[in-house]
Structure formats: C-alpha cells, structure tokens
Design an enzyme around this catalytic site. Structure first.
Site, PDB file in Angstrom:
ATOM      1  N   THR A   1       0.804  -1.219   0.000  1.00 35.69           N
ATOM      2  CA  THR A   1       0.000   0.000   0.000  1.00 35.69           C
ATOM      3  C   THR A   1       0.838   1.270   0.000  1.00 35.69           C
ATOM      4  O   THR A   1       1.952   1.289   0.543  1.00 35.69           O
ATOM      5  CB  THR A   1      -0.905   0.007   1.260  1.00 35.69           C
ATOM      6  OG1 THR A   1      -1.488   1.302   1.402  1.00 35.69           O
ATOM      7  CG2 THR A   1      -0.121  -0.293   2.522  1.00 35.69           C
TER       8      THR A   1
ATOM      9  N   TYR B   1      -1.564   0.410  10.053  1.00 37.22           N
ATOM     10  CA  TYR B   1      -1.846  -0.276   8.784  1.00 37.22           C
ATOM     11  C   TYR B   1      -0.603  -0.236   7.885  1.00 37.22           C
ATOM     12  O   TYR B   1      -0.133  -1.267   7.387  1.00 37.22           O
ATOM     13  CB  TYR B   1      -3.045   0.388   8.089  1.00 37.22           C
ATOM     14  CG  TYR B   1      -3.266  -0.092   6.684  1.00 37.22           C
ATOM     15  CD1 TYR B   1      -3.575  -1.428   6.432  1.00 37.22           C
ATOM     16  CD2 TYR B   1      -3.160   0.782   5.599  1.00 37.22           C
ATOM     17  CE1 TYR B   1      -3.763  -1.875   5.127  1.00 37.22           C
ATOM     18  CE2 TYR B   1      -3.364   0.339   4.311  1.00 37.22           C
ATOM     19  CZ  TYR B   1      -3.659  -0.988   4.077  1.00 37.22           C
ATOM     20  OH  TYR B   1      -3.846  -1.436   2.786  1.00 37.22           O
TER      21      TYR B   1
END
Ligand code: UDP
Length: 332
Positions: free
Chosen positions: A120, A144
């Site tokens: 990501t 995250y």
C-alpha cells in the site's frame, strides 16, 4: 510460459476477486483461500477452487499447494482500514504481518517460488514529494502502513536467501467495480471515499463527511490517486507473468495512474454521474491521513506492458455506482 494454478489468498475480497477474474480471463487456473471474515463466497468466480480457512494454517496451505500444483501465490488476505488499525493495532500486526509470515513460510516449504504481495501507498506516510516513486522514503504514519511495510521487508529478506521471486505492489486508492457488473465492493460498513459517496448517492447514508478541509491542497481537502480495481487486477496478472518468465528480477511497483483528485472533486463527480447533490459535512481530519498521495506510475508502465483501460474518474464512479445499485436490487 506454462500457465498452471495460482493460489489467491483473500480471493473473496474486493481486489482479490477482481484479480481472480483477470487471471482466469488470461488463462490461469485459480485456487482461492479466504476466511470470509470480510470477503463473500459469491464474489469468487465460478471455476476457481475455493477453500475457507486461515492463511496461517500451514497444513491447509501446504495441502492446497500440493493438491493444485500451485506455481505462484498472490497474497491479498489482510485487514485494510487505516482508522481501524489505529484503534486495533495488534489485529493489523497479526492479520497483515504475522499471518503473512506463516503463509510465506508455508509457501517456501511447499516449494513455490513466486509470491506477489498486496502492499500500500500507506507505507510512504506523508511523502516529501507530490509524486511518490518507489524510491521515496517509507515512513508510515499508522499501524496499517507499518503492518504492510514489515511484510515487505520480510519478503525481501527471505527472497535474498531462498529460491523466491517476489512482486510487491503498492496500491494507491482502489475504487470502481468490474465493468461487466460481475463483482464489486460489497464490504459492509466501508470507509473508503468512493464507496461511501455512492452509498450516499443511493440514499443509503444521509451525508458524506469530508475529513479535513484545511489541508495544504487546492481546495483544502485530501488528494488521492484513485485507480480502477480492474486495471489494478490486470497489473497483478502482468506482474505474475513477468516474475514467472524472469525469476531473477523481483518487482516493486507503485500502482496508481499518476493523477490526483481532491475529496471535493470526487464528490462533484459522484453528483454529476448520479445526478445528485450530496450533503457534505465538514468534519475534523482523520488521524493518520496525509494531505496528498499521488503515484509516480512510470515504473509500472515501463516494467510491465500495462495499458490502463479505465483511467477516468467518471468511469470509476459510474462502475462503483452501477455495482452499488445492483447490491440494492439484490437486497430488495
Ligand atoms: N475521506 C473523506 N470522507 C470519507 C472517507 C474518506 O473525506 O467518508 C477522505 C480521506 O480523508 C482521504 C480520502 O477521502 O483524504 C481517501 O480516503 P479513503 O478512506 O478512501 O482511503 P485512504 O486514502 O485512507 O486509504
């Protein structure tokens, strides 16, 4: 290239299920492993073998690798909400880091030498440059991003001493749905902007909150690079084929179009496509949100024969809206 069977973890989820279709469209056989914690059985294309289970269940993984003579693993399974990762960091370090470690160990034990990991842009944190290249410093600002960055590192270190070639694809903001209406994003309680906005356009929510209108951007709202899920799925298939043909050359690629839109521009597009006037409520910034994230997509375009078909915000929004309508029809 001998096209055999690919194991797709998280293949019942949003990006995973689109990649299963893209793989099948290019002649690959697919086995899916998903625990259905957020994915849907109905999202898995016909013709794919399907296993409900945990990626850290080494016995199950080894059994699948052996039974299907798996030649590559494409690993999507994991958790993906920035706000949730701040509330529940250990869930993220478990699902995205520790379980990835177990999956990787089983992959090696099973003798599979090709592994693609879904990473990501959140691994970059707040980037110094407006265009983020693969060489930009990775300094995540939420659990995250860290949970994914640790897995990237694990893959690179493991590949250095094992017969393993990896692809790390760092996604920017994924949105839209299959242009043929077969699948889309079915996540309940989704937090991603385009999903939230099309839900609001169909009356499933009363308003859309704008998280921060005081960023140093054109109109004060956050800027992101939205990539159509089907173009992203194609990037995975091309990356896989590259790794199979060139096992000595791993790939680390940013996946976006290289163009950013502000939250207001996204909402304007939803209004235009849906014929609505969404109620917009300015809310405080969300913790962990950088002002702007735009992909430098030149490496993706030069390393792979990737020709995006849906690099257009109106198309992305209209596919997302069509899918959202079909979800409504199904439930009514
Ligand atoms: N955003 C927003 N309202 C929402 C959801 C998101 O204003 O209901 C903003 C968010 O602050 C960011 C952009 O939209 O600037 C994209 O956020 P999203 O959650 O879709 O993806 P992220 O970039 O966090 O992965």
């Amino acid at each position: 290239m001998k096209k055999r069977t690919v194991l797709v973890t998280g293949g019942a989820g949003y990006i995973g299920s689109h990649t299963v279709l893209a793989l099948q469209d290019r002649g690959w056989s697919v086995a899916v492993l998903d625990d259905l914690s957020s994915g849907h059985r109905s999202a898995v294309a016909d013709g794919a073998a399907f296993y409900v289970g945990d990626i850290s269940d080494s016995r199950l993984v080894l059994d699948i690798l052996d039974r299907h003579k798996i030649s590559a693993v494409v690993h999507f399974a994991g958790s993906l909400s920035v706000p949730e990762s701040i509330e529940a960091p250990l869930k993220y370090y478990s699902n995205n880091t520790s379980k990835s470690r177990d999956l990787l160990a089983a992959t090696l034990e099973g003798g599979v030498g090709t592994f693609i990991f879904s990473s990501t842009a959140a691994t970059y944190g707040i980037p110094a440059d407006s265009l983020v290249s693969e060489r930009s410093i990775q300094q995540p600002i939420n659990p995250y991003g860290w949970s994914k960055l640790m897995t990237e590192r694990m893959l690179i270190d493991t590949a250095a001493v094992n017969p393993l070639t990896y692809g790390i694809l760092r996604y920017f903001n994924v949105a839209g749905a299959d242009p043929n209406g077969r699948i889309g994003q079915s996540t309940v309680g989704a937090t991603h902007l385009i999903k939230v906005a099309v839900e609001a356009a169909l009356g499933k929510r009363g308003h859309v909150k704008i998280f921060g209108a005081d960023f140093p951007t054109v109109d004060g709202t956050g800027i992101r690079d939205y990539i159509h899920v089907s173009d992203l799925a194609t990037a995975h298939v091309l990356a896989l084929e590259h790794l199979i043909v060139s096992p000595g050359s791993p790939l680390i690629l940013n996946c976006g179009y290289g163009h950013g839109y502000s939250v207001n521009e996204v909402l304007d597009t939803v209004d235009q496509v849906a014929g609505t006037k969404l109620s917009r409520v300015i809310a405080p910034r969300r913790p962990g949100d950088p002002p702007s994230l735009i992909s430098d997509s030149s490496l993706l375009r030069s390393k792979l024969p990737w020709k995006p078909l849906y690099a257009d915000l109106e198309l992305i929004v209209s596919h997302a809206l069509e899918w959202e309508r079909s979800l409504t029809d199904r439930l009514s």
